[in-house]
Scaffold this active site. Structure first.
Site, PDB file in Angstrom:
ATOM      1  CB  SER A  75      -9.059   1.441   5.139  1.00 36.20           C
ATOM      2  OG  SER A  75      -9.761   2.195   4.975  1.00 36.20           O
ATOM      3  CB  SER A  82      -8.116   3.740   2.349  1.00 33.46           C
ATOM      4  OG  SER A  82      -7.735   3.002   3.522  1.00 33.46           O
ATOM      5  CE  LYS A 130      -4.073   2.006   2.520  1.00 31.73           C
ATOM      6  NZ  LYS A 130      -4.697   2.077   4.080  1.00 31.73           N
TER       7      LYS A 130
HETATM    8  N1  GLN Z   1     -13.309   4.781   5.461  1.00 32.57           N
HETATM    9  C1  GLN Z   1     -12.946   5.470   6.907  1.00 32.57           C
HETATM   10  C2  GLN Z   1     -12.576   6.239   6.586  1.00 32.57           C
HETATM   11  O1  GLN Z   1     -12.472   7.143   5.678  1.00 32.57           O
HETATM   12  C3  GLN Z   1     -11.042   4.541   6.947  1.00 32.57           C
HETATM   13  C4  GLN Z   1     -11.025   4.161   6.871  1.00 32.57           C
HETATM   14  C5  GLN Z   1      -9.004   3.872   6.615  1.00 32.57           C
HETATM   15  O2  GLN Z   1      -9.088   2.473   7.899  1.00 32.57           O
HETATM   16  N2  GLN Z   1      -8.326   4.237   6.791  1.00 32.57           N
HETATM   17  O3  GLN Z   1     -12.030   6.867   7.831  1.00 32.57           O
END
Ligand code: GLN
Length: 495
Positions: free
Chosen positions: A185, A161, A78
Site C-alpha cells: 500500500s 490503499s 494517512k
Molecule cells: N492491496 C493489498 C490488500 O488489499 C495490500 C493493502 C495494504 O498494503 N494495506 O490487502
C-alpha cells in the site's frame, strides 16, 4: 501552483533555514493548493487551522535556533494514523466520528521534528485495497487522470490503499505524506503516481496508534517525491517504541548519508521466477532498463531464485484476512464510533457491523474467520504460515548472493476507477511483487523509473536485507539519478 509547492522537502528545509520563506508561507501555499485540489478527494479531513498553528510554532522555534529535522514541512497523514483530537476514520463508516484521545507514535515523532499536518488522507477502507475505491468517503482521483481530473474520460486510481497520500504528494498539495504498507500500500500507489514510496523493515517504525489491519504485516513508511526526502523522513519516523511489542530496538542510522554514494561492486539480484510469470513486455523492458542503469552505475547484476514467491499472494490472502478478522472484532458498536441499535446485544452487534463495514472488509472478515475456524485452521492458516517460512528461506538464500533485489513494483500502470472492481482476484494481483516482502518483513522502496506506453508512471522496487535500509537508499538513489524521472502529472494543484 506556487513556487513553494513544487519543491522537495530537502529543498524546503534549505529555504527555511536560509529565511527564503517561512513555515507560515509554506503552510499557506499548501493549504491553498489542498483547497484547490478538493475535487480529487485526497483528504478525508482537512486541518488548516492546526497547520497554521503548527507553522507559527515552527517559525518561532527556528527563530530561537531550535528547529527540528523536518521543521515546517507540510504533510498529509494517512487517515489510519490516530491523531489526537483530530477525527480518524480508517475510511470506514464504522469508525464514524471517532476522535482519538491519543497520538500515534509515528505522528508524534513527526510533530516532534516540527512537521505541519495539512490533514488526514483518503485510503481504502481499513487499508484493504489497491485503488482507494473501497473508501467509505469515495475514491481519490489521481492527478495523472488529466489537467482537469474530474472531467477526464478515464478517471485514474492513485493506487491504494494509501491513495490519498500518493495523489496529494504527486499533485503537489502535500510536500510528503505518511503511508502504511501491509501488502504493497505504500509502494504500489507510489508506482502509480510517479513518486517514491518506502516500506521499512517490519519493526522499524512503531505501529502503536495506527489502526491495525494485519498486525504481522503492517508497517508505516514515507511517501515523497525524492529518495532523499524518503531517507530524511524515515529517520524521523523510525525508532524503538516500548508501546509496540514488535518494534525492534535497533539504532536508526542517518539514512541521508547513504545518498549519492558509490554502488560499485554492489550485487543486485534479479529473481529468475518473476520473469516468466506472465509479465507484460512493457514491464519487463523497464525492469531490464533499470538493471542496466544499476550496472552502469557500477553494480553487478546476479541471477537469484525465489521459488516459493509464487505462493505469496495465496499465503497473503489467508494470513492478512485472518489477522484482520481478529483485529476488526473490536468494532462492536460499544467501544468506537458507529452504533446501530437492535432488539438485544447480539442484534446490535450484527446491525452495527453489517452497516458499518463495506463489502471488501466484510469479505475479508468472512475469509479470515473461515481460515481460522476449528477444522480449517490446520488446512489453511497453519499451512500458510509454513509456506511463509519457505518464502523467508528463499530470501535468506538469495541474500547470500546479493545485497539488494530489483523487481517491478506493480504489474501495470494505473487503471481507471471502475476497472477491475468486479473481480477481487484481478485486484489482488496488483500486489504480486510487493506482498512477499511483507510476509517476510523485509524493506522495499519503489522508485519512479519511466512511463508506460499510455504515458503513465511506472516504478521499480528494490528489496533489502532486514534493517539494511542504508543499502536500499544507496541503490535507490543511484537508480533515481540514472532514471532521472522528471515527469509531472497533468494536474498540479493551484495551476
Ligand atoms: N492491496 C493489498 C490488500 O488489499 C495490500 C493493502 C495494504 O498494503 N494495506 O490487502
Amino acid at each position: 501552483m506556487s513556487d513553494l509547492t513544487d519543491i522537495s522537502v530537502t529543498e524546503a528545509l534549505v529555504g527555511l533555514a536560509g529565511k527564503k520563506f517561512s513555515a507560515v508561507e509554506l503552510a499557506k501555499a499548501h493549504i491553498a493548493a489542498m483547497e484547490s485540489a478538493r475535487a480529487l478527494n485526497a483528504f478525508i479531513t482537512e486541518t488548516p487551522k492546526l497547520a497554521m498553528k503548527q507553522a507559527i510554532e515552527s517559525d518561532a522555534r527556528r527563530a530561537a535556533g531550535r528547529a527540528g529535522a523536518m521543521d515546517g514541512i507540510p504533510l498529509g497523514i494517512k487517515d489510519l494514523y490516530c491523531t489526537k483530537d483530530v477525527r480518524t476514520t480508517a475510511a470506514s463508516h464504522i469508525l464514524g466520528e471517532f476522535t482519538p484521545t491519543y497520538e500515534s507514535t509515528v505522528t508524534q515523532k513527526l510533530f516532534d521534528a516540527g512537521c505541519v499536518m495539512l490533514g488526514k488522507t483518503n485510503l481504502d477502507e481499513f487499508a484493504m485495497g489497491s485503488s482507494n475505491i473501497t473508501s467509505y468517503f469515495g475514491p481519490a482521483i489521481s492527478p495523472w487522470s488529466g489537467k482537469d481530473p474530474v472531467k477526464a474520460n478515464r478517471k485514474l486510481v492513485p493506487g491504494g490503499s494509501s491513495g490519498g497520500s500518493s495523489a496529494a504528494v504527486a499533485g503537489r498539495f502535500a510536500m510528503a505524506a505518511t503511508g502504511t504498507d501491509t501488502g504493497g500500500s505504500i509502494r504500489q500507489p507510489a508506482s502509480f503516481t510517479g513518486i517514491v514510496g518506502m516500506k521499512p523493515t517490519y519493526g522499524r517504525c512503531s505501529r502503536w496508534g495506527i489502526v491495525a489491519f494485519a498486525s504481522s504485516l503492517d508497517q508505516a513508511g514515507p511517501m515523497t517525491r525524492t529518495v532523499a526526502d524518503a531517507a530524511l523522513m524515515l529517520r524521523v519516523m523510525a525508532g524503538f517504541d516500548s508501546k509496540d511489542s514488535t518494534s525492534v530496538d535497533q539504532a536508526v542510522p542517518d539514512f541521508v548519508t547513504a545518498l549519492g554514494t558509490s554502488i560499485k561492486g554492489m550485487k543486485i539480484g534479479i529473481p529468475r521466477e518473476y520473469r516468466i510469470d506472465g509479465i507484460s513486455a512493457e514491464i519487463d523492458n523497464l525492469w531490464q532498463k533499470g538493471a542496466a542503469m544499476l550496472r552502469d552505475a557500477g553494480a553487478e547484476i546476479v541471477e537469484i531464485s525465489l521459488p516459493h514467491t509464487k505462493y505469496s499472494l495465496a499465503v497473503y490472502y489467508i494470513i492478512a484476512p485472518a489477522e484482520a478478522s481478529s483485529n476488526l472484532a473490536r468494532y462492536d458498536g460499544v467501544r468506537y464510533g458507529l452504533r446501530v441499535p437492535g432488539e438485544n446485544l447480539i442484534n446490535m452487534y450484527e446491525n452495527t457491523r453489517a452497516e458499518g463495514f463495506g463489502k471488501e472488509v466484510r469479505r475479508r472478515i468472512l475469509i479470515g474467520t473461515y481460515v481460522l475456524s476449528a477444522g480449517y485452521y490446520d488446512a489453511y492458516y497453519l499451512k500458510a504460515q509454513k509456506v511463509r517460512r519457505c518464502i523467508r528461506n528463499d530470501f535468506e538464500e538469495a541474500f547470500k548472493k546479493c545485497d539488494a533485489i530489483l523487481t517491478p513494483t506493480a504489474p501495470s500502470t494505473a487503471f481507471a476507477i471502475g476497472e477491475k472492481q468486479d473481480d477481487p482476484i484481478q485486484m489482488y494481483l496488483n500486489d504480486v511483487f510487493t506482498v512477499p516482502l511483507n510476509l517476510v518483513g523485509l524493506p522495499g522502496i519503489s522508485v519512479p523509473v519511466g512511463l508506460g506506453s499510455d504515458g503513465l508512471p511506472l516504478g521499480l522496487q528494490l528489496i533489502g536485507r532486514a534493517f539494511d535500509e542504508m543499502t536500499l537508499f544507496k541503490a535507490a538513489s543511484a537508480l533515481e539519478k540514472a532514471a532521472n524521472f522528471n515527469h509531472k502529472p497533468p494536474f498540479m494543484a493551484g495551476t
